[in-house]
Design an enzyme around this catalytic site. Structure first.
Site, PDB file in Angstrom:
ATOM      1  CD  GLN A  45      -3.001  -1.074   2.215  1.00  0.00           C
ATOM      2  OE1 GLN A  45      -2.734  -1.731   3.209  1.00  0.00           O
ATOM      3  NE2 GLN A  45      -4.102  -0.362   2.127  1.00  0.00           N
ATOM      4  CG  HIS A  65       1.402  -4.350 -13.489  1.00  0.00           C
ATOM      5  ND1 HIS A  65       2.629  -4.778 -13.045  1.00  0.00           N
ATOM      6  CD2 HIS A  65       1.242  -3.093 -12.996  1.00  0.00           C
ATOM      7  CE1 HIS A  65       3.200  -3.824 -12.316  1.00  0.00           C
ATOM      8  NE2 HIS A  65       2.374  -2.801 -12.269  1.00  0.00           N
ATOM      9  CG  ASP A  78       3.414   0.095 -10.936  1.00  0.00           C
ATOM     10  OD1 ASP A  78       3.026  -0.960 -10.367  1.00  0.00           O
ATOM     11  OD2 ASP A  78       3.404   0.233 -12.175  1.00  0.00           O
ATOM     12  NE  ARG A 103      -0.589  -4.913  12.162  1.00  0.00           N
ATOM     13  CZ  ARG A 103      -1.484  -5.034  11.170  1.00  0.00           C
ATOM     14  NH1 ARG A 103      -2.016  -3.960  10.606  1.00  0.00           N
ATOM     15  NH2 ARG A 103      -1.853  -6.220  10.740  1.00  0.00           N
ATOM     16  CG  HIS A 148      -0.650  -6.450   5.237  1.00  0.00           C
ATOM     17  ND1 HIS A 148      -0.861  -5.812   6.439  1.00  0.00           N
ATOM     18  CD2 HIS A 148      -1.727  -6.137   4.468  1.00  0.00           C
ATOM     19  CE1 HIS A 148      -2.011  -5.131   6.388  1.00  0.00           C
ATOM     20  NE2 HIS A 148      -2.551  -5.313   5.197  1.00  0.00           N
ATOM     21  CG  ASN A 192      -3.319  -7.866   7.945  1.00  0.00           C
ATOM     22  OD1 ASN A 192      -3.588  -7.450   9.068  1.00  0.00           O
ATOM     23  ND2 ASN A 192      -3.951  -7.441   6.862  1.00  0.00           N
ATOM     24  CD  GLU A 193      -7.670  -7.345   7.509  1.00  0.00           C
ATOM     25  OE1 GLU A 193      -8.060  -7.473   6.336  1.00  0.00           O
ATOM     26  OE2 GLU A 193      -7.839  -6.308   8.175  1.00  0.00           O
ATOM     27  CG  ASN A 337      -6.544  -5.790  11.476  1.00  0.00           C
ATOM     28  OD1 ASN A 337      -5.899  -5.572  12.502  1.00  0.00           O
ATOM     29  ND2 ASN A 337      -5.979  -6.098  10.322  1.00  0.00           N
ATOM     30  CE1 TYR A 339      -9.809  -2.036   9.015  1.00  0.00           C
ATOM     31  CE2 TYR A 339      -9.670   0.346   9.189  1.00  0.00           C
ATOM     32  CZ  TYR A 339      -9.065  -0.868   8.988  1.00  0.00           C
ATOM     33  OH  TYR A 339      -7.718  -0.928   8.767  1.00  0.00           O
ATOM     34  CD  GLU A 410      -5.215  -3.291   9.290  1.00  0.00           C
ATOM     35  OE1 GLU A 410      -6.310  -3.115   8.706  1.00  0.00           O
ATOM     36  OE2 GLU A 410      -4.278  -3.926   8.800  1.00  0.00           O
TER      37      GLU A 410
END
Ligand code: NAG
Ligand code: NAG
Ligand code: NAG
Ligand code: NAG
Ligand code: NAG
Length: 547
Positions: A45, A65, A78, A103, A148, A192-193, A337, A339, A410
């Site tokens: 990210q 891509h 990229d 993290r 991740h 992660n997740e 995590n 939200y 998160e």
């Protein structure tokens, strides 16, 4: 505008609120002195440098891509925030936030371009080594996620997580990073997740590798992932932990499934079943007393598989007793995590419902929706603000797994841009308040990692949704970072170990200069406009409780 609303709300609510029992009056609530404050990011990210030095191709490079049309703005990672080159500035930001921990994740193909140990990138190893040293120089604890979501594309060509070959290969990768960084990294998470990795990657066309093959490969993925995780933790415990003195866990994720009708036993059961499918799938084998998948998952998938003509072999693979014991207890803390929340009700065994048969969602038999809720929105359609869901989730984990140490790895909210992110300020204040509520009611929460350090590549949403405490100018060559209002507020929370509801700074000179340069479209929808009556009322009630 909103201050006026609050004042009106406060006036009208003061009497009612004064009768709310059980809350300490007048005193500011504090987080414990040793509470772990952190801020998070992930390699794909933010790093960019997608082919810098000898980095290999990841499944996200490949997806973005090959199929840019699958990304909302046809963008890719990229270059992204270019943390491959801007990492010193990143550490400076982490320091400004007064957090004790950062993290971040390691990119497997940056370290092992082809996924296997026969080829190791010196430049890749050095990149993370420099980052870790820079953090330690300022007493910031690196919290490192080993995986991740950046699988080397070569391994995907072998089936990725659906191929048991991934277990020893992941272990080789993990051994290398423990040898390289374990002397300096004291908090690790393996993966992660897992739910996102398996269901969103293999079950539906959402995350790389976008298999869009419902009902079968996600369970193979989960099976191998759990074994790979367990092997890495055993390896850490046997070969590294004593000498290196760190801790290793895993990070699961879920939205909280709130029963649509709290008085309906069916809806409450649907909520419990959703928790067992989302969290229990990985949580039960690792954190429960007896291990293995949750009973309800085993039974439902076995029954449905049979009905669907799969014979006696369930689509959910079975663990041997030995494997159950091997996986049980392989996490030193519970990383979560979360939200948002959904309202849920039962879909029973209704085969004419809206999910493919077979599929994870059909197996779970729960209908989730945010239709009809009056929760404030955000920059993401799926993310609505319901702090009570965080409280409910933490209490569920606390009860279900016998009071584990929990780290919120998160939590955060998106908008569509701008520096005056008062909606994010409100979100953090409200969610952290819910975390405190859960701690007061017994949940052993030892840390909170805000998502995210800075605006970044938001997977399929590209650069359209912003989660950062820091704004990133993706048009500037060096990806200039500027603190948003929320960065100053979060920094104050970490510094004082408490929430100051009255602290709402306005843009300072540095921020004003940047704000003036922002294109108009990146300001909308104006974050302040997401604050409406319902949130104001909610805030007012909370404020009244503490005044
Ligand atoms: C699975 O089927 C068995 C036998 O028909 C039944 O007793 C059990 O209740 C079913 N379990 C679930 C979770 O549907
Ligand atoms: C099953 O789902 C369909 C479509 O959502 C609905 O029309 C039907 O009434 C449901 N049947 C039962 C028995 O719940
Ligand atoms: C504001 O609250 C209403 C309900 O009161 C909700 O429907 C709406 O989504 C909210 N608006 C925003 C922008 O969050
Ligand atoms: C919470 O977890 C920490 C770390 O494992 C442990 O030292 C502490 O005793 C736990 N507290 C409670 C109340 O269980
Ligand atoms: C980044 O770019 C800005 C604007 O071009 C410039 O003012 C600044 O000096 C640059 N920073 C670095 C570290 O190069």
């Amino acid at each position: 505008m909103w201050q006026v609303l609050i004042k009106i709300s406060l006036l009208s609510l003061c009497c009612a609120a004064a009768t709310v029992p059980g809350k300490p009056s007048s005193s500011v609530r504090h987080f414990p002195n040793d509470f772990l404050w952190g801020v998070g990011s992930s390699s794909y990210q933010i790093e960019g440098g997608w082919n810098a030095d000898d980095k290999g191709e990841s499944i996200w490079d490949y997806l973005t891509h090959q199929n840019p049309e699958k990304i909302v703005d046809q963008s890719n990672g990229d270059i992204s925030a270019d943390s491959y080159h801007q990492w010193r500035r990143d550490v400076q930001m982490v320091r400004e936030l007064h957090v004790t921990s950062y993290r971040f994740s390691l990119s497997w193909p940056r370290i092992m371009p082809g996924g296997y140990m026969n080829q190791v990138s010196t430049a890749g190893i050095k990149y993370y080594s420099n980052l870790i040293d820079e953090l330690l120089r300022y007493n910031i604890t690196p919290m490192v996620t080993i995986y991740h979501w950046e699988l080397p594309q070569r391994l995907q060509e072998l089936g990725g997580w659906t191929n048991p070959e991934i277990i020893p290969v992941f272990q080789d990768y993990a051994r290398l990073v423990l040898e390289m960084y374990g002397d300096r990294v004291k908090i690790w998470t393996t993966i992660n997740e897992p739910w996102h990795v398996c269901e969103h990657g293999y079950g539906v066309d959402y995350m790389a590798p976008s298999y869009n093959f419902p009902g079968i490969p996600a369970y193979l993925c989960g099976h191998n992932l759990l074994k790979a995780h367990a092997e890495v933790v055993h390896m850490y415990r046997n070969e590294f932990q004593q000498r290196q003195g760190g801790r290793m866990g895993i990070t699961l994720d879920t939205s909280w499934p709130e029963p649509r009708d709290p008085d309906s036993a069916e809806d409450r059961e649907a909520s419990e079943r959703a928790m067992q499918f989302y969290v229990g799938w990985f949580g039960h084998p690792i954190f429960s007393k007896h291990g293995n998948y949750p009973k309800v998952m085993i039974e439902r998938i076995r029954n449905l598989s049979k009905q669907q003509g799969f014979g006696a072999r369930s689509r959910l693979p079975e663990f041997t007793m030995e494997e159950i014991h091997r996986i049980k207890g392989t996490s030193d803390f519970f990383g979560i995590n979360s939200y948002t929340s959904n309202l849920v009700n039962s879909n029973g065994h209704n085969n004419t419902g809206k999910f493919p048969i077979p599929s994870f969602n059909h197996d779970m038999g729960v209908v989730e929706s945010q239709a009809g809720v009056d929760w404030p929105g955000s920059g993401s359609v799926w993310l609505k603000v319901y702090p009570k869901g965080m409280y409910n989730l933490l209490m569920w984990i606390h009860r279900e797994y016998n009071g584990p140490e929990i780290i919120v790895t998160e939590n955060g909210v998106s908008d569509r841009g701008g520096l005056e992110d008062y909606a994010r300020v409100d979100y953090y204040n409200l969610y952290l308040s819910a975390v405190l509520d859960a701690m007061e009611d017994g949940a052993n929460v030892s840390g909170y990692i805000a998502w995210s350090l800075m605006d970044s590549y938001e997977w399929k949403a590209g650069y359209t949704e912003k989660f950062g405490l820091y704004h990133v100018d993706f048009n500037s060559p060096n990806r200039t970072r500027t603190p948003k209002i929320s960065a100053r507020v979060f920094s104050n929370i970490c510094k004082t170990n408490s929430i100051d509801w009255s602290y709402r700074p306005t843009l300072n000179d540095e921020q004003l200069v940047v704000a003036a340069r922002l294109p108009a479209e990146s300001m909308e929808p104006n974050s302040a406009s997401t604050l409406n009556w319902s949130l104001s009322l909610f805030l007012a009630i909370l404020l009244a409780w503490h005044c």
